[in-house]
Design a protein around this motif. Structure first.
Motif, PDB file in Angstrom:
ATOM      1  N   ALA A   1       4.206  -3.796   6.005  1.00 39.60           N
ATOM      2  CA  ALA A   1       5.034  -4.642   5.139  1.00 39.60           C
ATOM      3  C   ALA A   1       4.259  -5.921   4.876  1.00 39.60           C
ATOM      4  O   ALA A   1       3.563  -6.421   5.764  1.00 39.60           O
ATOM      5  CB  ALA A   1       6.377  -4.949   5.798  1.00 39.60           C
ATOM      6  N   PRO A   2       4.346  -6.462   3.659  1.00 37.14           N
ATOM      7  CA  PRO A   2       3.553  -7.650   3.345  1.00 37.14           C
ATOM      8  C   PRO A   2       4.019  -8.876   4.106  1.00 37.14           C
ATOM      9  O   PRO A   2       5.207  -9.021   4.424  1.00 37.14           O
ATOM     10  CB  PRO A   2       3.750  -7.818   1.834  1.00 37.14           C
ATOM     11  CG  PRO A   2       5.033  -7.114   1.536  1.00 37.14           C
ATOM     12  CD  PRO A   2       5.118  -5.985   2.505  1.00 37.14           C
ATOM     13  N   GLY A   3       3.069  -9.753   4.408  1.00 34.87           N
ATOM     14  CA  GLY A   3       3.374 -11.042   5.007  1.00 34.87           C
ATOM     15  C   GLY A   3       3.045 -12.156   4.037  1.00 34.87           C
ATOM     16  O   GLY A   3       2.511 -11.923   2.945  1.00 34.87           O
ATOM     17  N   THR A   4       3.316 -13.365   4.442  1.00 32.66           N
ATOM     18  CA  THR A   4       3.093 -14.518   3.556  1.00 32.66           C
ATOM     19  C   THR A   4       1.634 -14.630   3.135  1.00 32.66           C
ATOM     20  O   THR A   4       1.327 -14.977   1.986  1.00 32.66           O
ATOM     21  CB  THR A   4       3.521 -15.816   4.271  1.00 32.66           C
ATOM     22  OG1 THR A   4       4.837 -15.661   4.799  1.00 32.66           O
ATOM     23  CG2 THR A   4       3.479 -17.000   3.311  1.00 32.66           C
ATOM     24  N   TYR A   5       0.713 -14.317   4.063  1.00 29.36           N
ATOM     25  CA  TYR A   5      -0.710 -14.547   3.808  1.00 29.36           C
ATOM     26  C   TYR A   5      -1.535 -13.258   3.849  1.00 29.36           C
ATOM     27  O   TYR A   5      -2.761 -13.318   3.948  1.00 29.36           O
ATOM     28  CB  TYR A   5      -1.262 -15.539   4.833  1.00 29.36           C
ATOM     29  CG  TYR A   5      -0.531 -16.848   4.853  1.00 29.36           C
ATOM     30  CD1 TYR A   5      -0.679 -17.768   3.819  1.00 29.36           C
ATOM     31  CD2 TYR A   5       0.350 -17.164   5.892  1.00 29.36           C
ATOM     32  CE1 TYR A   5       0.010 -18.981   3.818  1.00 29.36           C
ATOM     33  CE2 TYR A   5       1.043 -18.363   5.902  1.00 29.36           C
ATOM     34  CZ  TYR A   5       0.868 -19.268   4.872  1.00 29.36           C
ATOM     35  OH  TYR A   5       1.554 -20.468   4.873  1.00 29.36           O
ATOM     36  N   THR A   6      -0.883 -12.093   3.769  1.00 28.78           N
ATOM     37  CA  THR A   6      -1.635 -10.842   3.779  1.00 28.78           C
ATOM     38  C   THR A   6      -2.180 -10.531   2.394  1.00 28.78           C
ATOM     39  O   THR A   6      -1.833 -11.165   1.403  1.00 28.78           O
ATOM     40  CB  THR A   6      -0.762  -9.681   4.283  1.00 28.78           C
ATOM     41  OG1 THR A   6       0.396  -9.554   3.442  1.00 28.78           O
ATOM     42  CG2 THR A   6      -0.319  -9.899   5.717  1.00 28.78           C
ATOM     43  N   GLY A   7      -3.027  -9.525   2.345  1.00 25.59           N
ATOM     44  CA  GLY A   7      -3.659  -9.139   1.093  1.00 25.59           C
ATOM     45  C   GLY A   7      -5.107  -9.581   1.052  1.00 25.59           C
ATOM     46  O   GLY A   7      -5.565 -10.371   1.878  1.00 25.59           O
TER      47      GLY A   7
ATOM     48  N   MET B   1      -8.130   0.027   7.533  1.00 24.93           N
ATOM     49  CA  MET B   1      -8.860   0.212   6.266  1.00 24.93           C
ATOM     50  C   MET B   1      -8.333  -0.718   5.173  1.00 24.93           C
ATOM     51  O   MET B   1      -8.546  -0.491   3.987  1.00 24.93           O
ATOM     52  CB  MET B   1      -8.772   1.671   5.784  1.00 24.93           C
ATOM     53  CG  MET B   1      -9.345   2.705   6.714  1.00 24.93           C
ATOM     54  SD  MET B   1     -11.158   2.707   6.779  1.00 24.93           S
ATOM     55  CE  MET B   1     -11.602   3.238   5.129  1.00 24.93           C
ATOM     56  N   GLY B   2      -7.601  -1.793   5.579  1.00 26.80           N
ATOM     57  CA  GLY B   2      -7.028  -2.712   4.603  1.00 26.80           C
ATOM     58  C   GLY B   2      -5.753  -2.215   3.955  1.00 26.80           C
ATOM     59  O   GLY B   2      -5.314  -2.780   2.951  1.00 26.80           O
ATOM     60  N   MET B   3      -5.149  -1.200   4.501  1.00 27.68           N
ATOM     61  CA  MET B   3      -3.939  -0.586   3.957  1.00 27.68           C
ATOM     62  C   MET B   3      -2.900  -1.636   3.530  1.00 27.68           C
ATOM     63  O   MET B   3      -2.613  -2.547   4.292  1.00 27.68           O
ATOM     64  CB  MET B   3      -3.355   0.321   5.052  1.00 27.68           C
ATOM     65  CG  MET B   3      -2.144   1.121   4.683  1.00 27.68           C
ATOM     66  SD  MET B   3      -1.420   1.974   6.129  1.00 27.68           S
ATOM     67  CE  MET B   3      -2.819   2.839   6.857  1.00 27.68           C
TER      68      MET B   3
ATOM     69  N   PHE C   1      -5.070   7.718   6.613  1.00 28.99           N
ATOM     70  CA  PHE C   1      -5.214   9.154   6.341  1.00 28.99           C
ATOM     71  C   PHE C   1      -4.210  10.025   7.105  1.00 28.99           C
ATOM     72  O   PHE C   1      -4.146  11.224   6.875  1.00 28.99           O
ATOM     73  CB  PHE C   1      -6.644   9.651   6.638  1.00 28.99           C
ATOM     74  CG  PHE C   1      -7.720   8.722   6.179  1.00 28.99           C
ATOM     75  CD1 PHE C   1      -7.920   8.491   4.823  1.00 28.99           C
ATOM     76  CD2 PHE C   1      -8.532   8.052   7.085  1.00 28.99           C
ATOM     77  CE1 PHE C   1      -8.909   7.624   4.378  1.00 28.99           C
ATOM     78  CE2 PHE C   1      -9.513   7.182   6.653  1.00 28.99           C
ATOM     79  CZ  PHE C   1      -9.704   6.967   5.307  1.00 28.99           C
ATOM     80  N   THR C   2      -3.429   9.440   8.023  1.00 23.66           N
ATOM     81  CA  THR C   2      -2.442  10.231   8.768  1.00 23.66           C
ATOM     82  C   THR C   2      -1.260  10.567   7.862  1.00 23.66           C
ATOM     83  O   THR C   2      -1.002   9.894   6.859  1.00 23.66           O
ATOM     84  CB  THR C   2      -1.930   9.469   9.996  1.00 23.66           C
ATOM     85  OG1 THR C   2      -1.222   8.295   9.571  1.00 23.66           O
ATOM     86  CG2 THR C   2      -3.075   9.074  10.918  1.00 23.66           C
TER      87      THR C   2
ATOM     88  N   ASP D   1       3.767   6.421   2.654  1.00 25.83           N
ATOM     89  CA  ASP D   1       4.051   5.139   1.994  1.00 25.83           C
ATOM     90  C   ASP D   1       2.819   4.483   1.379  1.00 25.83           C
ATOM     91  O   ASP D   1       2.940   3.703   0.431  1.00 25.83           O
ATOM     92  CB  ASP D   1       4.666   4.160   2.999  1.00 25.83           C
ATOM     93  CG  ASP D   1       6.096   4.502   3.356  1.00 25.83           C
ATOM     94  OD1 ASP D   1       6.709   5.304   2.631  1.00 25.83           O
ATOM     95  OD2 ASP D   1       6.601   3.978   4.364  1.00 25.83           O
ATOM     96  N   ALA D   2       1.629   4.772   1.931  1.00 22.32           N
ATOM     97  CA  ALA D   2       0.408   4.107   1.469  1.00 22.32           C
ATOM     98  C   ALA D   2      -0.728   5.108   1.407  1.00 22.32           C
ATOM     99  O   ALA D   2      -1.678   5.030   2.199  1.00 22.32           O
ATOM    100  CB  ALA D   2       0.061   2.944   2.393  1.00 22.32           C
TER     101      ALA D   2
END
Length: 291
Positions: free
Chosen positions: A168-174, A195-197, A221-222, A228-229
């Motif tokens: 799930a995204p966070g304030t400073y992720t990405g 892997m930066g998912m 890859f699982t 979801d991704a």
């Protein structure tokens, strides 16, 4: 056939005497209990049911990894508030002392004094750091961390950094905060967790562009992650091109499936057994100077 036997067969089929896993979690029991309760409740940073497969005591978890042929592993741990990291590092130092096959792990948080305890950890022989941008909810470009990034650049000790926006995204992720960080510290050794998912493409680009940026395979890859991704099919050839920059990670014990599934998922995308040997052992052995 039990799981250890299945993993042994995987290793024999691909010429692997042992595995090196750069993303396994060991932390104080009271902290790990809280982490497990958060997963059990499918908290906002988890976002979906997430059963813990290896909910065992510390000794049993270490023995399990050894039975799988994992020759080196980490004790990933991370603070979610100030005045926590130095205490976690003290515990991790003791864990590494009693667990010689653990790559001595430490962590940090943007707070006054952070450079001092990171320098102390380096002096204590730390081999790898963990940074969790999502849980810690901090900007990696916080000026308080600048002396830390300088220390880690100079020392060559890598940081496994959870900076992608999954689960799930966070304030400073990405990718953008990491792009900015690497523009300022282009020789900073980073291992991009998961892997930066789900921003796989952008983080593959960074691994391609910066010689000291790696990626770990944790959960990628699982079947669980692909729901979801999904990893973009068009990017699979790049895994071969970046074979020297990818390291095995698992998230053990906090995974909702058996450890062997991570390995079998890597088989699905592997171009050849040489790639699996590089990812599951040789790349980490070279990075950490493991015989």
């Amino acid at each position: 056939m039990d799981e250890a036997e299945r993993i042994g067969r995987f290793r024999r089929e691909h010429g692997l005497d042992s595995l090196i896993d750069v993303h396994t979690h060991f932390m104080p029991a009271n902290v790990l209990d809280k982490v497990w309760k958060y997963f059990d409740a499918a908290g906002p940073l988890v976002g979906r049911p997430w059963p813990i497969t290896y909910r065992h005591d510390e000794d049993e978890r270490v023995a399990t990894l050894r039975s799988f042929g994992v020759a080196r592993f980490t004790s990933m741990l991370y603070p979610h508030r100030p005045e926590m990291a130095a205490w976690l590092n003290a515990w991790s130092s003791q864990f590494a002392a009693r667990t010689p096959d653990c790559l001595h792990t430490a962590t940090f948080y943007p707070e006054p004094g952070v450079a001092d305890y990171v320098a102390a950890a380096l002096g204590d022989g730390v081999r790898v750091f963990k940074a969790h941008i999502q849980v810690g909810d901090y900007e990696p470009n916080d000026p308080l961390l600048d002396p830390v990034w300088e220390l880690l650049t100079d020392s060559g000790v890598p940081t496994v950094i959870h900076c992608g926006s999954g689960p799930a995204p966070g304030t400073y992720t990405g990718p953008q905060p990491i792009v900015s960080l690497l523009q300022r510290f282009p020789d900073l050794p980073l291992i991009i967790a998961h892997m930066g998912m789900p921003e796989y493409v952008e983080f593959l680009d960074l691994a391609e562009r910066y010689p000291r940026v790696y990626l770990d395979t944790t959960m990628a890859f699982t079947d669980f992650a692909e729901e979801d991704a999904p990893f973009p099919a068009g990017q699979v050839p790049r895994l071969d091109e970046l074979r020297s920059k990818i390291l095995l990670g698992s998230d053990f014990p906090n995974i909702p499936y058996g450890y062997v599934h991570q390995l079998e998922s890597l088989e699905r995308v592997a171009p050849d057994s040489g790639w699996l040997r590089a990812v599951c052992h040789d790349n980490a052995a070279a990075l950490f100077g493991v015989e």
